[in-house]
Scaffold this active site. Structure first.
Site, PDB file in Angstrom:
ATOM      1  N   GLU A   1     -21.167  41.298  60.231  1.00  0.00           N
ATOM      2  CA  GLU A   1     -21.414  40.514  59.022  1.00  0.00           C
ATOM      3  C   GLU A   1     -20.712  39.164  59.090  1.00  0.00           C
ATOM      4  O   GLU A   1     -19.532  39.103  59.413  1.00  0.00           O
ATOM      5  CB  GLU A   1     -20.909  41.295  57.795  1.00  0.00           C
ATOM      6  CG  GLU A   1     -21.166  40.592  56.479  1.00  0.00           C
ATOM      7  CD  GLU A   1     -20.600  41.384  55.301  1.00  0.00           C
ATOM      8  OE1 GLU A   1     -21.388  41.974  54.560  1.00  0.00           O
ATOM      9  OE2 GLU A   1     -19.367  41.414  55.143  1.00  0.00           O
TER      10      GLU A   1
ATOM     11  N   TYR B   1     -25.265  33.812  54.080  1.00  0.00           N
ATOM     12  CA  TYR B   1     -24.856  35.170  54.442  1.00  0.00           C
ATOM     13  C   TYR B   1     -25.773  35.669  55.546  1.00  0.00           C
ATOM     14  O   TYR B   1     -26.995  35.487  55.493  1.00  0.00           O
ATOM     15  CB  TYR B   1     -24.973  36.102  53.218  1.00  0.00           C
ATOM     16  CG  TYR B   1     -24.721  37.563  53.547  1.00  0.00           C
ATOM     17  CD1 TYR B   1     -23.451  38.108  53.378  1.00  0.00           C
ATOM     18  CD2 TYR B   1     -25.747  38.375  54.039  1.00  0.00           C
ATOM     19  CE1 TYR B   1     -23.214  39.434  53.703  1.00  0.00           C
ATOM     20  CE2 TYR B   1     -25.504  39.697  54.366  1.00  0.00           C
ATOM     21  CZ  TYR B   1     -24.239  40.223  54.193  1.00  0.00           C
ATOM     22  OH  TYR B   1     -24.007  41.533  54.522  1.00  0.00           O
TER      23      TYR B   1
END
Ligand code: GDP
Ligand code: MN
Length: 398
Positions: free
Chosen positions: A197, A109
């Protein structure tokens, strides 16, 4: 403002971020054509909606043949996907992304977001990628690493390296990851993002580093600088009430509940949402009508609040400063004229709390008006309690 994954990936690619080879498709034929062009063993068919969690909801399919691409595209186009981010009503899939499959070794991530407390951009990373980051934050907070970036210096090389090592990337991938971090930061700054993101960021079997998913949010206040971003707006993904409100200069955010409120000033609007919640109500919206309270604007606000039967009651909470209470009162009367056939009924109870400039006159105007269903409140607290009670009563009757 939000955009689709394939649009985000195109922007990131222009900044040098590695993304899979892929193309959007609006029809099954286009999906097949794209898949034939990409020509890889595995083709990924991804639903494009403004929400995450598509993987778990069946919105990401791995096809091993053109026939399967056709089958998945047919299945997904027009389907309503319900994910943990869409709410129970889901979102209809109108576009797909057809992409070359990647041979994933591990999912990570990575994101950049504005941290209000430090007034800096923070880079966040985790080796627990692919899953919901909120879950990682709640269950294994030590698996999330952060770097705060000095806006003058930008992302320093040592910060990118420290991050890459802290996220436990394999040695062969470190340089590719630090380069990607740098590119992603440049994209964030260059396009005035509020969020960038990548989840998952993957390392492939060949130790390549690829953004497998991408989500960019933009600062609405900076959009005037980016007509290219504004052009990517997909109105079918936006709340119709919010769109309509934006067009008439109202600051409106749909909060999903059933107690609507119309307030002047963002601070008072926040306080009003809080106090409604405090007394057990579910606010339908945040609505700041601003300093200009023309009857047309107030009538438009009433129509937006009442549209679709979402609101079971309205709390008008006005502090007359630049706004005058008599103008607001007249606005409510005008609104009733526009909304109802007989010119004097509003279909749900309205509690009005007025304070400030010309308050006596404002109250008198409403008292003398023929509109039914309008109740005056002396205080904000009393008004909030009253509207919550009335909405609950209406619910019991229904
Ligand atoms: P989201 O669920 O809406 O965030 O959609 P993502 O784009 O993150 O996809 C969800 C999951 O699908 C990823 O975490 C991957 O595990 C899987 N996935 C997506 N693309 C590929 C691919 O090219 N190959 C493989 N094997 N899995 C993929
Ligand atoms: Mn994802």
């Amino acid at each position: 403002m939000n955009i689709h994954e394939y649009q985000s990936k195109a922007i990131l690619k222009s900044y040098g971020v590695a993304v899979p080879n892929g193309k959007p498709a609006f029809t099954v034929d286009e999906a097949v054509k794209n898949a034939e062009e990409i020509n890889s063993k595995v083709i990924v068919v991804k639903a494009q909606i403004h929400a995450g969690g598509r993987g778990k909801a069946g919105g990401v399919k791995l096809a091993k043949s053109i026939d399967e691409v056709k089958q998945y595209a047919t299945e997904l186009l027009g389907k309503v996907l319900v994910t943990h981010q869409t709410g129970s009503e889901g979102k209809k899939v109108n576009r797909l992304l057809i992409e070359e499959g990647s041979n994933i070794k591990k999912e990570y991530y990575l994101s950049f977001v504005i941290d209000r407390q430090t007034a800096r951009i923070v880079m966040m990373g985790s080796e627990e990628g692919g899953m919901e980051i909120e879950k990682v934050a709640a269950e294994m907070p030590d698996k999330i690493v952060k770097e705060y970036i000095d806006p003058v210096i930008g992302i320093a090389p040592f910060q990118a390296s420290r991050m890459a090592y802290a996220m436990n990337f394999p040695a062969a991938a470190i340089r590719k990851v630090t380069k990607l971090m740098d590119c992603l930061y440049k994209a964030f700054i260059g396009k005035d993002c509020s969020l960038a993101e990548i989840n998952p960021l993957v390392v492939t079997a060949d130790d390549d580093v690829i953004a497998l998913d991408a989500k960019l949010n933009f600062d609405d206040s900076a959009l005037f600088k980016h007509p290219d971003i504004e052009a990517l707006r997909d109105e079918t993904e936006e709340d119709p009430k919010e769109l309509r409100a934006a067009k008439s200069g109202l600051n409106y955010v749909n909060l999903g509940g059933d107690v609507a409120c119309m307030v002047n000033g963002a601070g008072l609007a926040m306080a009003t949402v809080d106090i409604l919640k405090h007394y057990g109500g579910e606010p339908a919206n945040f609505l700041d009508v601003g300093g200009d309270s023309s009857p047309e604007k107030i009538a438009e606000a009433f129509q937006i609040m009442l549209d679709g039967g979402q609101s079971k009651g309205i709390f008008v909470n006005i502090f007359g400063g630049i706004n005058r209470c008599d103008a607001v009162a007249n606005g409510i009367i005008e609104a009733a004229k526009i909304i109802s056939e007989d010119g004097k009924s509003i279909p749900v109870p309205v509690v009005v709390r007025l304070e400030g400039t010309n308050v006596e006159l404002g109250r008198q105007i409403l008292k003398d008006s023929p509109i039914k269903n309008v109740i005056m409140a002396e205080t904000m607290e009393g008004g909030a309690k009253e509207i919550v009670r009335l909405v609950k009563e209406a619910e019991l009757k229904a």
